[in-house]
Design an enzyme around this catalytic site. Sequence first.
Site, PDB file in Angstrom:
ATOM      1  N   HIS A   4     -53.517  80.037  57.686  1.00 55.95           N
ATOM      2  CA  HIS A   4     -52.633  79.139  57.329  1.00 55.95           C
ATOM      3  C   HIS A   4     -51.606  79.577  56.200  1.00 55.95           C
ATOM      4  CE1 HIS A   4     -55.597  75.993  59.200  1.00 55.95           C
ATOM      5  NE2 HIS A   4     -54.950  76.444  60.048  1.00 55.95           N
ATOM      6  N   CYS A 248     -62.859  76.384  61.129  1.00 61.11           N
ATOM      7  CA  CYS A 248     -61.664  76.886  61.705  1.00 61.11           C
ATOM      8  C   CYS A 248     -61.072  77.929  60.894  1.00 61.11           C
ATOM      9  CB  CYS A 248     -60.652  75.972  61.942  1.00 61.11           C
ATOM     10  SG  CYS A 248     -61.060  74.602  63.265  1.00 61.11           S
ATOM     11  N   PHE A 249     -61.736  78.280  59.745  1.00 60.43           N
ATOM     12  CA  PHE A 249     -61.427  79.312  59.081  1.00 60.43           C
ATOM     13  C   PHE A 249     -59.976  79.335  58.332  1.00 60.43           C
ATOM     14  CE2 PHE A 249     -64.394  80.708  62.206  1.00 60.43           C
ATOM     15  CZ  PHE A 249     -65.684  80.557  61.727  1.00 60.43           C
ATOM     16  N   CYS A 250     -59.184  78.333  58.399  1.00 61.17           N
ATOM     17  CA  CYS A 250     -58.069  78.180  57.802  1.00 61.17           C
ATOM     18  C   CYS A 250     -56.960  78.816  58.753  1.00 61.17           C
ATOM     19  CB  CYS A 250     -57.602  78.647  56.692  1.00 61.17           C
ATOM     20  SG  CYS A 250     -58.787  78.075  55.502  1.00 61.17           S
ATOM     21  N   ALA A 251     -57.405  78.938  60.129  1.00 64.74           N
ATOM     22  CA  ALA A 251     -56.361  79.311  61.253  1.00 64.74           C
ATOM     23  C   ALA A 251     -56.578  78.499  62.459  1.00 64.74           C
ATOM     24  CB  ALA A 251     -56.888  80.905  61.387  1.00 64.74           C
TER      25      ALA A 251
END
Length: 325
Positions: A4, A248-251
């Site tokens: 993100h 979601c690992f910032c993605a």
Amino acid sequence: MEHHSNDLPWRDKFIVDYISIDEDGMLSIDDLEDKLNKYYSCIRLVTVTGASNITGYKNRIYDIAKLVHKFGSKLLVDGAQLVPHAPIIMSNNNAEYNIDFLIFSAHKMYAPFGTGVLVGPKSILDKCEPDMVGGGTVDIVTHDFIKWNDSPQRHEAGSPNVIGSIALISAIKTLNKIGMNNVDRTERNLTTYAISQIRNIPNLKIYCDTSKMTNRVSIIPFNICGIHHELVAKILSYEWGISVRSGCFCAQPYIVKLLNISNEFLIKRVNNPDLSHPGMVRISFGLYNTYSEINILAYALNKISLKKDYYIRKYENMKKTLFDV
Ligand SMILES: Cc1ncc(COP(=O)(O)O)c(C=O)c1O
């Protein structure tokens, strides 16, 4: 396939479009070329990750640079996951392949939080408006006139994080002394071994193409069917002292594609925050990891997979005392 932080900051400043991924989750160079053709000469900047923080795939940044330059645009590489794990060359003998801008974070390369790096051509950075303004960014100020300093000062508002910078330089020197080819090879060997140890665990699904070992960094995303990713991470931590990340690992747009779920599924959670959120578990290695740690990890995952009902019941009962305090 972007984090993100290489997506959201652009959205309110530019018209943004995205490059598709192929069925293995890799960036589609064909789609990039189509988009460059479609917006011909209107594209100011192409920005891609050097290596994905989910699948570990390295993008073909030098080929991408050549393509992007052919269309008169510039390339920015998000090196947060690449710079600490593999060699990268910004200036090549052939300028077509040059990386115009590179960004990376100190805390991903064993230095403390709070410092990051932007490398780019001084000729451009000297013309850009500063993103953050304040002390140190200016040469002349009156109430109605500003002359910004040249870079780097114009982009470094406020009192500098001196200790963070010194620690980052020390981390860079240490990594260089070890040699980035050595780091790359060591971590790749660990990843190859880990994949060989976990790939046949029943119900375990890996979300990247495990045959492509040369163009990736040391990350393995997976799920164990029938048990929530967050619970797998908690069990690994609580029972075996193994630290992994889940979620979601910032993605999120990339996760949605890799999991083959709809955006609607994600958006449903806006009004139903209790809906279980999608995601994966991520194993990642640093150069300090060992093969015996991987053996323990494989043993643990095997056990979780074979006894998942037992673990689900156990942690359901322990939930209040263990996690909610
Ligand atoms: C690929 C990638 N880009 C950017 C970032 C953001 O870095 P920072 O934590 O310094 O904002 C991360 C962090 O996880 C990342 O993995």
